[in-house]
Scaffold this active site. Sequence first.
Site, PDB file in Angstrom:
ATOM      1  N   GLU A 339       0.731  -1.277  -0.060  1.00 45.46           N
ATOM      2  CA  GLU A 339       0.014   0.068  -0.013  1.00 45.46           C
ATOM      3  C   GLU A 339       0.870   1.238  -0.127  1.00 45.46           C
ATOM      4  OE1 GLU A 339      -2.925   1.418   3.238  1.00 45.46           O
ATOM      5  OE2 GLU A 339      -4.076   0.229   1.700  1.00 45.46           O
ATOM      6  N   HIS A 370       5.368 -27.322   3.245  1.00 46.39           N
ATOM      7  CA  HIS A 370       4.205 -28.454   2.898  1.00 46.39           C
ATOM      8  C   HIS A 370       3.187 -27.908   2.175  1.00 46.39           C
ATOM      9  CE1 HIS A 370       6.248 -30.833   5.852  1.00 46.39           C
ATOM     10  NE2 HIS A 370       6.314 -29.834   6.538  1.00 46.39           N
ATOM     11  N   LYS A 491     -13.685   1.657  -3.534  1.00 47.27           N
ATOM     12  CA  LYS A 491     -14.729   2.013  -2.439  1.00 47.27           C
ATOM     13  C   LYS A 491     -15.925   2.825  -3.118  1.00 47.27           C
ATOM     14  CE  LYS A 491     -11.384   2.813   1.534  1.00 47.27           C
ATOM     15  NZ  LYS A 491     -10.840   3.700   2.242  1.00 47.27           N
TER      16      LYS A 491
HETATM   17  O1  F6P Z   1      -6.982   0.884   2.891  1.00 48.91           O
HETATM   18  C1  F6P Z   1      -7.197   2.050   2.942  1.00 48.91           C
HETATM   19  C2  F6P Z   1      -7.005   2.414   4.412  1.00 48.91           C
HETATM   20  O2  F6P Z   1      -7.357   3.917   4.350  1.00 48.91           O
HETATM   21  C3  F6P Z   1      -5.791   1.913   4.818  1.00 48.91           C
HETATM   22  O3  F6P Z   1      -4.717   2.851   4.514  1.00 48.91           O
HETATM   23  C4  F6P Z   1      -6.127   2.060   6.417  1.00 48.91           C
HETATM   24  O4  F6P Z   1      -5.229   1.525   7.202  1.00 48.91           O
HETATM   25  C5  F6P Z   1      -7.333   1.513   6.533  1.00 48.91           C
HETATM   26  O5  F6P Z   1      -8.042   1.658   4.920  1.00 48.91           O
HETATM   27  C6  F6P Z   1      -8.438   1.635   7.395  1.00 48.91           C
HETATM   28  O6  F6P Z   1      -8.590   2.874   7.545  1.00 48.91           O
HETATM   29  P1  F6P Z   1      -9.145   3.674   8.971  1.00 48.91           P
HETATM   30  O7  F6P Z   1      -8.219   3.476  10.106  1.00 48.91           O
HETATM   31  O8  F6P Z   1      -9.349   5.444   8.526  1.00 48.91           O
HETATM   32  O9  F6P Z   1     -10.624   3.050   9.296  1.00 48.91           O
END
Ligand code: F6P
Length: 519
Positions: A339, A370, A491
């Site tokens: 990420e 394994h 999203k």
């Molecule tokens: O994967 C996107 C992200 O923003 C990550 O960087 C982060 O750790 C996760 O989602 C959870 O985000 P939040 O802590 O804002 O709920």
Amino acid sequence: MPKADLLAHKARLERANLADLAAATAVHASALTGAGWSAHLERQRLDDAAWHALYDLAQSVGLPEAIEALFSAKTVNPSENRPALHWALRTPSLNGLDGEALSVRESLEPASIFAERLRTGAIATASGTRFENIIHIGIGGSDFGPRLLADAFHMERDRRFNLRFCANLDPIDLDLALEGCDPHKSLVIGVSKSFGTEETLYNLTRAKAWLAAALGDKAADHMALVTSRPDRAHAWLGTAKANCFDMPASVGGRFSIWSNAALACQIALGPQILQDFHAGAHEMDTHFKTAKLAENLPCRLALLDYWNASLIGYPMRVVLAYARRLRFLPTYLQQLEMESNGKSVGPQGIRLQSPTAPALWGGEGSVGQHSYHQWLHQSGQSVPTEFILAPDANSETAGRRALTAHALAQAEVLANGRSHADIQEEEPDLPEAIAAQKIHVGGRPSSFLTHSAFGPKALGALIALYEHRTYAAGVLWGVNSFDQWGVEAGKTMAGRLKAALQMGTPLEDAVTAKIANGF
Ligand code: F6P
């Protein structure tokens, strides 16, 4: 021109024999060490000249200056115009900190007091009893770190507490986390830096209803929220008197294990483990800040990542954690590294010319032997593996010795292979068709990290090592390691599709519509 030199070294080395390189490379005369960890890089496709060309590259892109910028709280996250202050959370005291770094370090205090008062019973349940169940709800960086830490030191946990985790939207995840818990004795900790993550809000809403069914308007007393958006948290909870703790905006989610995101661990593991964990990370910070490039563990591993991904062109790196306590580390590193650096456009909006972060996968050794080790040894693809050998110093001797032998053996066979002649000598009567299938071509590079006395300090140093390696590799690749624009489109699309599924309106994409038709 460092990059031109590197291409020449690549052409010279990509077919070289690893054993010859290991023998000839003086750069590895002594093991690379830092904050208690040792790294052996002899079985990588590099020699002295190539390593020195990598050092020149590091200087030419300003890696030393970038390290200085990180610890001087400069803006190293340009797209969000922020510093990256995860290192401030683990400084042993407030001394030497000022400005935002000081307030980041101070953010730990209220939650530590809350945790300690809950552990002593000074903070009790609505009915005056002690809390027994601690249910952590969060996802991504608000889950992987605390989950790894809790699992690593499960044996050392405070057995008065039953610690559970929930991350996924799949309703069964929360059902499992709440299974057997009495809401009258349960604390739900919601961790979300943005307080806007769908999965976490969905699970928190269900958990709040679960508490309210038993506790009525006392439900809020059985909740603690950790976020950089207290405004959203208070609005969601519907009361201003919530147990709400800061998750500083200048600490990235995947760098937040040191923050109040680990509140559940602070309660269920106790303060000493967290203090040692932070102390180990601080020791690695000092090493990263002060060690010369050639002796700097995070920098050397970042240069190796650059070499393997951008020059040799390996599309993946396989992390093999030969320690049961580190079984969740590959998953943790997937978010930290992929990420952070899984990007192809730099901070100026310019597409990058060479590949950046590899796909990282792996698992627990010796269990993986394994499963996917057949592929590692004999598939047509040679990929770098990374062994992390850190058994407990006081674990049962025969088992610890066998684990060590397996890790060493796997790395040796990957590198040196097993020739047709070896097979004929060992099994002279073998049919030729079988002998051919037993050949290991070898030449498969690996790194080997070891620690002689694994514990919370060692884990803290290891995670800080990977954080700094990730940042340094991002500097070499020319990416911003602290933002994650690539997660937004999915999203947004999910929001549209969820509404369409809810309303029964047509789905735009024909294939999506066909798939959804079956549900
Ligand atoms: O994967 C996107 C992200 O923003 C990550 O960087 C982060 O750790 C996760 O989602 C959870 O985000 P939040 O802590 O804002 O709920």
